[in-house]
Design an enzyme around this catalytic site. Structure first.
Site, PDB file in Angstrom:
ATOM      1  N   HIS A 208       0.879  -1.188   0.000  1.00  0.00           N
ATOM      2  CA  HIS A 208       0.000   0.000   0.000  1.00  0.00           C
ATOM      3  C   HIS A 208       0.915   1.236   0.000  1.00  0.00           C
ATOM      4  O   HIS A 208       1.731   1.393  -0.892  1.00  0.00           O
ATOM      5  CB  HIS A 208      -0.903  -0.111   1.242  1.00  0.00           C
ATOM      6  CG  HIS A 208      -2.047   0.865   1.305  1.00  0.00           C
ATOM      7  ND1 HIS A 208      -2.401   1.695   0.287  1.00  0.00           N
ATOM      8  CD2 HIS A 208      -2.941   1.132   2.317  1.00  0.00           C
ATOM      9  CE1 HIS A 208      -3.458   2.423   0.651  1.00  0.00           C
ATOM     10  NE2 HIS A 208      -3.797   2.113   1.885  1.00  0.00           N
TER      11      HIS A 208
ATOM     12  N   HIS B 298      -2.190  -2.217  -9.675  1.00  0.00           N
ATOM     13  CA  HIS B 298      -3.230  -1.683  -8.805  1.00  0.00           C
ATOM     14  C   HIS B 298      -4.421  -2.628  -8.811  1.00  0.00           C
ATOM     15  O   HIS B 298      -4.683  -3.269  -9.816  1.00  0.00           O
ATOM     16  CB  HIS B 298      -3.673  -0.287  -9.295  1.00  0.00           C
ATOM     17  CG  HIS B 298      -4.352   0.491  -8.240  1.00  0.00           C
ATOM     18  ND1 HIS B 298      -5.714   0.407  -8.017  1.00  0.00           N
ATOM     19  CD2 HIS B 298      -3.863   1.330  -7.308  1.00  0.00           C
ATOM     20  CE1 HIS B 298      -6.015   1.189  -6.997  1.00  0.00           C
ATOM     21  NE2 HIS B 298      -4.916   1.758  -6.543  1.00  0.00           N
TER      22      HIS B 298
ATOM     23  N   ASP C 225       2.429   5.825  -6.410  1.00  0.00           N
ATOM     24  CA  ASP C 225       3.680   5.789  -5.659  1.00  0.00           C
ATOM     25  C   ASP C 225       4.914   5.896  -6.547  1.00  0.00           C
ATOM     26  O   ASP C 225       5.986   6.264  -6.075  1.00  0.00           O
ATOM     27  CB  ASP C 225       3.767   4.495  -4.833  1.00  0.00           C
ATOM     28  CG  ASP C 225       2.725   4.495  -3.746  1.00  0.00           C
ATOM     29  OD1 ASP C 225       2.665   5.492  -3.013  1.00  0.00           O
ATOM     30  OD2 ASP C 225       1.954   3.535  -3.646  1.00  0.00           O
TER      31      ASP C 225
HETATM   32  N1  COA Z   1       5.310  -6.121 -10.228  1.00  0.00           N
HETATM   33  C1  COA Z   1       5.290  -7.296 -10.874  1.00  0.00           C
HETATM   34  N2  COA Z   1       4.155  -8.000 -11.070  1.00  0.00           N
HETATM   35  C2  COA Z   1       3.026  -7.500 -10.590  1.00  0.00           C
HETATM   36  C3  COA Z   1       2.989  -6.283  -9.915  1.00  0.00           C
HETATM   37  C4  COA Z   1       4.195  -5.582  -9.731  1.00  0.00           C
HETATM   38  N3  COA Z   1       4.232  -4.421  -9.091  1.00  0.00           N
HETATM   39  N4  COA Z   1       1.720  -6.013  -9.525  1.00  0.00           N
HETATM   40  C5  COA Z   1       0.977  -7.041  -9.970  1.00  0.00           C
HETATM   41  N5  COA Z   1       1.755  -7.929 -10.598  1.00  0.00           N
HETATM   42  C6  COA Z   1       1.328  -9.174 -11.228  1.00  0.00           C
HETATM   43  C7  COA Z   1       1.238 -10.277 -10.183  1.00  0.00           C
HETATM   44  O1  COA Z   1       2.442 -10.972 -10.060  1.00  0.00           O
HETATM   45  C8  COA Z   1       0.136 -11.132 -10.740  1.00  0.00           C
HETATM   46  O2  COA Z   1       0.658 -11.889 -11.792  1.00  0.00           O
HETATM   47  P1  COA Z   1       0.239 -13.429 -11.962  1.00  0.00           P
HETATM   48  O3  COA Z   1      -1.240 -13.391 -12.195  1.00  0.00           O
HETATM   49  O4  COA Z   1       1.052 -13.859 -13.129  1.00  0.00           O
HETATM   50  O5  COA Z   1       0.604 -14.073 -10.660  1.00  0.00           O
HETATM   51  C9  COA Z   1      -0.819 -10.111 -11.366  1.00  0.00           C
HETATM   52  O6  COA Z   1      -0.012  -8.982 -11.698  1.00  0.00           O
HETATM   53  C10 COA Z   1      -1.955  -9.693 -10.457  1.00  0.00           C
HETATM   54  O7  COA Z   1      -1.417  -9.313  -9.196  1.00  0.00           O
HETATM   55  P2  COA Z   1      -2.194  -9.412  -7.821  1.00  0.00           P
HETATM   56  O8  COA Z   1      -1.205  -9.333  -6.714  1.00  0.00           O
HETATM   57  O9  COA Z   1      -3.167 -10.529  -7.831  1.00  0.00           O
HETATM   58  O10 COA Z   1      -3.030  -8.079  -7.869  1.00  0.00           O
HETATM   59  P3  COA Z   1      -3.626  -7.342  -6.618  1.00  0.00           P
HETATM   60  O11 COA Z   1      -4.803  -6.604  -7.103  1.00  0.00           O
HETATM   61  O12 COA Z   1      -3.798  -8.212  -5.453  1.00  0.00           O
HETATM   62  O13 COA Z   1      -2.397  -6.365  -6.287  1.00  0.00           O
HETATM   63  C11 COA Z   1      -1.034  -4.608  -5.773  1.00  0.00           C
HETATM   64  C12 COA Z   1      -2.382  -5.020  -6.338  1.00  0.00           C
HETATM   65  C13 COA Z   1      -0.997  -3.071  -5.703  1.00  0.00           C
HETATM   66  C14 COA Z   1      -0.861  -5.165  -4.357  1.00  0.00           C
HETATM   67  C15 COA Z   1       0.121  -5.122  -6.677  1.00  0.00           C
HETATM   68  O14 COA Z   1      -0.024  -4.577  -7.960  1.00  0.00           O
HETATM   69  C16 COA Z   1       1.506  -4.830  -6.109  1.00  0.00           C
HETATM   70  O15 COA Z   1       2.015  -5.584  -5.310  1.00  0.00           O
HETATM   71  N6  COA Z   1       2.134  -3.686  -6.542  1.00  0.00           N
HETATM   72  C17 COA Z   1       3.396  -3.296  -5.992  1.00  0.00           C
HETATM   73  C18 COA Z   1       3.200  -2.494  -4.715  1.00  0.00           C
HETATM   74  C19 COA Z   1       2.664  -1.133  -4.960  1.00  0.00           C
HETATM   75  O16 COA Z   1       3.121  -0.407  -5.806  1.00  0.00           O
HETATM   76  N7  COA Z   1       1.661  -0.770  -4.168  1.00  0.00           N
HETATM   77  C20 COA Z   1       1.046   0.526  -4.209  1.00  0.00           C
HETATM   78  C21 COA Z   1      -0.356   0.422  -4.678  1.00  0.00           C
HETATM   79  S1  COA Z   1      -1.062   2.032  -4.870  1.00  0.00           S
END
Ligand code: COA
Length: 387
Positions: free
Chosen positions: A233, A273, A324
């Protein structure tokens, strides 16, 4: 139409099951809305681009908690209230002096906001007028907490707040000991506008869950700070800067660096996201600001690394940056330490959190979902001396 990720649950009488509550509508809100397909964000019906262009953070604070943009008099009145609450209670400042220098700034913020409640006579009052005063008080004091902690850990004396100026101006002054230039203040103010609210994100949800138990603001806001701390987050902005600094120190090629990270199964912070399927509009605004800042300073490297990472993430994963990603290099170029990026996010988001509490309390229902029990059943209890 229910989201396709929401599956029917046939056991335990619960109507739906969604991992990570994805796609679940948990409540109604009039505060902000995200269009994840189009990449749009509105606060109270106003487009984020228009607010970033034309509104100050204080106007957004008023808008979120009152539903309308303020008149000049209403804005002056809010600004005056915020200024009158800027000074931390003496015991809280003493407490800050005793905090270890290497403490996590978000842990400090969470603890100290909670401590503020110990010195507020209205801490447990739940009438609307008291809650509105507390919302102003907490928002006004968070900048003082962040700035005082940062100065103390650097062996410097905290700087008392100014009696005038905007929140952005006063924060940068208390942090750096000198009044910011107009451009730095405006850039920082836009950052505050962009982070003020964002639908039912994890920290806002945490905040509303706590509020829904009819617990008080000094319980809900620290809870939200705790949720925001996580790297999935708000903690992501600090991690983004860590990555940019590492690329710089290693003299690495940003595209290669990111490909290696992905090949190792790691996430690249500042991308992806839960709701956006395209570029987060806040990231687009920040990208333009970083470019402008970099050109002004004649130091393009952070912008160039960032753009190379962005292109690589699009090519390799088809994933766009979130708020971010570019906020990291914006704050860094304003001379702010990376571990303060998330507390600054919290500073701004407090505007949204407090407004969400008013909304929650105006029509409260306890937020209490269910878990699907997947553990063992029908086990025979064995007394301790027979195990
Ligand atoms: N880097 C690499 N791969 C990513 C990614 C990232 N930042 N964000 C998502 N993915 C990939 C995941 O590995 C997953 O791939 P898969 O289906 O092959 O396993 C797919 O995209 C979906 O990800 P998932 O974690 O299920 O999505 P979510 O909706 O739960 O996650 C976040 C959302 C924000 C937690 C996720 O995008 C993330 O971890 N981002 C990095 C942290 C970040 O920047 N957070 C700030 C958010 S405002």
């Amino acid at each position: 139409m229910p989201d396709q990720n929401v599956k029917e649950l046939t056991t335990d009488d619960a109507p739906i099951k969604a991992r990570g509550l994805e796609g679940v509508i948990a409540l109604e809100s009039e505060l902000s809305s995200i269009d994840g397909q189009e990449g749009k964000l509105i606060y109270r019906g106003y487009d984020i681009n228009d607010l970033a262009e034309g509104a100050s953070f204080e106007e957004v604070v008023y808008l979120l908690s009152n539903g309308e943009l303020p008149t000049r008099d209403q804005l002056d009145d809010l600004r005056q209230q915020l200024r009158s609450e800027r000074t931390l209670p003496t015991p809280v400042m003493e407490f800050l002096r005793n905090i270890p220098d290497d403490a996590h700034p978000m842990a400090v913020l969470q603890t100290v906001v909670s401590a503020l409640g110990l010195y507020d006579d209205e801490a447990n009052a739940m009438d609307e007028a008291s809650n509105r005063r507390k919302a102003v008080r907490i928002l006004a004091q968070i900048p003082a907490i962040i700035a005082a902690f940062d100065r103390l850990r650097k062996g410097l004396e905290p700087i008392p707040p100014l009696e005038d100026g905007s929140m952005a101006h006063n924060f940068l002054y208390m942090l750096n000991g000198e009044e910011p230039g107009e451009a730095a203040e405006r850039t920082f103010d836009v950052c505050l506008v962009l982070h003020a609210d964002h639908g039912l994100n994890a920290s806002t949800f945490t905040n509303r869950v706590i509020g829904s138990t009819m617990s008080d603001m000094y319980s809900a806001i620290p809870g939200a700070v705790g949720a925001l701390k996580g790297p999935l987050h708000g903690g992501a902005n600090r991690e983004v800067m860590r990555m940019l600094l590492e690329i710089d120190e290693q003299g690495a090629d940003p595209a290669k660096y990111v490909r290696e990270k992905l090949a190792a199964g790691e996430r690249v912070m500042g991308f992806g996201h839960r709701v956006y399927r395209t570029m987060d509009p806040r990231a687009a605004i920040l990208r333009d600001m970083v470019q402008e800042l970099s050109e002004k300073e004649g130091a393009m490297k952070w912008y160039e690394y960032s753009m190379a990472i962005l292109e690589t993430m699009r090519d390799e994963k088809g994933i766009d940056p979130n708020v971010d990603f570019f906020s990291a290099s914006t704050y860094y170029q304003l001379g702010i330490d990376p571990d303060l990026f998330t507390p600054i996010f919290a500073l701004s988001r407090t505007a949204g959190w407090t407004a969400h509490l008013f909304e929650q309390w105006a029509d409260n229902r306890l937020i209490r979902p269910r878990a699907e029990y997947v553990g063992k059943r029908d086990r025979t209890f064995v007394p301790i001396d027979q195990r």
